[in-house]
Design a protein around this motif. Structure first.
Motif, PDB file in Angstrom:
ATOM      1  N   GLY A  63       0.789  -1.221   0.000  1.00 48.20           N
ATOM      2  CA  GLY A  63       0.000   0.000   0.000  1.00 48.20           C
ATOM      3  C   GLY A  63       0.824   1.275   0.000  1.00 48.20           C
ATOM      4  O   GLY A  63       0.276   2.366  -0.048  1.00 48.20           O
ATOM      5  N   THR A  64       2.153   1.146   0.033  1.00 48.23           N
ATOM      6  CA  THR A  64       3.015   2.324   0.015  1.00 48.23           C
ATOM      7  C   THR A  64       2.882   3.036  -1.323  1.00 48.23           C
ATOM      8  O   THR A  64       2.887   2.395  -2.371  1.00 48.23           O
ATOM      9  CB  THR A  64       4.491   1.907   0.222  1.00 48.23           C
ATOM     10  OG1 THR A  64       4.610   1.263   1.483  1.00 48.23           O
ATOM     11  CG2 THR A  64       5.416   3.094   0.168  1.00 48.23           C
ATOM     12  N   LYS A  65       2.755   4.361  -1.267  1.00 47.90           N
ATOM     13  CA  LYS A  65       2.723   5.145  -2.511  1.00 47.90           C
ATOM     14  C   LYS A  65       4.154   5.199  -3.037  1.00 47.90           C
ATOM     15  O   LYS A  65       5.044   5.731  -2.394  1.00 47.90           O
ATOM     16  CB  LYS A  65       2.186   6.544  -2.253  1.00 47.90           C
ATOM     17  CG  LYS A  65       2.058   7.369  -3.517  1.00 47.90           C
ATOM     18  CD  LYS A  65       1.282   8.638  -3.263  1.00 47.90           C
ATOM     19  CE  LYS A  65       1.305   9.559  -4.441  1.00 47.90           C
ATOM     20  NZ  LYS A  65       0.445   9.205  -5.516  1.00 47.90           N
ATOM     21  N   LEU A  66       4.355   4.626  -4.206  1.00 45.52           N
ATOM     22  CA  LEU A  66       5.685   4.540  -4.796  1.00 45.52           C
ATOM     23  C   LEU A  66       5.888   5.668  -5.799  1.00 45.52           C
ATOM     24  O   LEU A  66       4.951   6.092  -6.472  1.00 45.52           O
ATOM     25  CB  LEU A  66       5.867   3.191  -5.483  1.00 45.52           C
ATOM     26  CG  LEU A  66       5.707   1.973  -4.581  1.00 45.52           C
ATOM     27  CD1 LEU A  66       5.707   0.689  -5.412  1.00 45.52           C
ATOM     28  CD2 LEU A  66       6.812   1.932  -3.544  1.00 45.52           C
ATOM     29  N   PRO A  67       7.115   6.141  -5.919  1.00 47.31           N
ATOM     30  CA  PRO A  67       7.383   7.200  -6.898  1.00 47.31           C
ATOM     31  C   PRO A  67       7.195   6.698  -8.331  1.00 47.31           C
ATOM     32  O   PRO A  67       7.230   5.495  -8.600  1.00 47.31           O
ATOM     33  CB  PRO A  67       8.850   7.565  -6.657  1.00 47.31           C
ATOM     34  CG  PRO A  67       9.357   6.703  -5.570  1.00 47.31           C
ATOM     35  CD  PRO A  67       8.280   5.757  -5.164  1.00 47.31           C
ATOM     36  N   ALA A  68       7.022   7.643  -9.245  1.00 51.38           N
ATOM     37  CA  ALA A  68       6.902   7.303 -10.665  1.00 51.38           C
ATOM     38  C   ALA A  68       8.126   6.504 -11.100  1.00 51.38           C
ATOM     39  O   ALA A  68       9.236   6.755 -10.635  1.00 51.38           O
ATOM     40  CB  ALA A  68       6.778   8.568 -11.505  1.00 51.38           C
ATOM     41  N   CYS A  70       8.523   3.271 -10.565  1.00 54.87           N
ATOM     42  CA  CYS A  70       8.638   2.038  -9.771  1.00 54.87           C
ATOM     43  C   CYS A  70       7.698   0.983 -10.333  1.00 54.87           C
ATOM     44  O   CYS A  70       6.684   1.298 -10.949  1.00 54.87           O
ATOM     45  CB  CYS A  70       8.271   2.300  -8.315  1.00 54.87           C
ATOM     46  SG  CYS A  70       9.471   3.292  -7.437  1.00 54.87           S
TER      47      CYS A  70
END
Length: 79
Positions: A63-68, A70
């Motif tokens: 659920g971690t928001k990953l950077p563009a 990834c």
């Protein structure tokens, strides 16, 4: 997304060909192609090839928001 799909996408985005990565890694194209077809490489193997592309394997909480840029790699296991 399976590792092989993510790897091919990153390679394409970075302007690399699979034969070119194999050459830079010092392995035969067939060796790298086999790893991508089998679809279940070790973390060491993944990092070896990803390093050429400027990537690495990272563990992050679900659920971690990953950077563009990834990619989340799913298990190769089938239900």
């Amino acid at each position: 997304m399976q590792f092989s799909e993510a790897f091919k996408q990153v390679a394409k985005d970075r302007g690399y060909s699979i034969p070119g990565i194999a050459e830079e890694a010092g392995v035969k194209y067939g060796s790298l192609a086999s790893i991508l077809v089998k679809g279940n490489p070790t973390v060491d193997t993944m990092n070896r090839y990803l390093e050429i592309l400027g990537y690495e394997v990272v563990l992050a909480p679900v659920g971690t928001k990953l950077p563009a840029g990834c990619h989340v790699v799913e298990s190769g296991e089938r239900e």
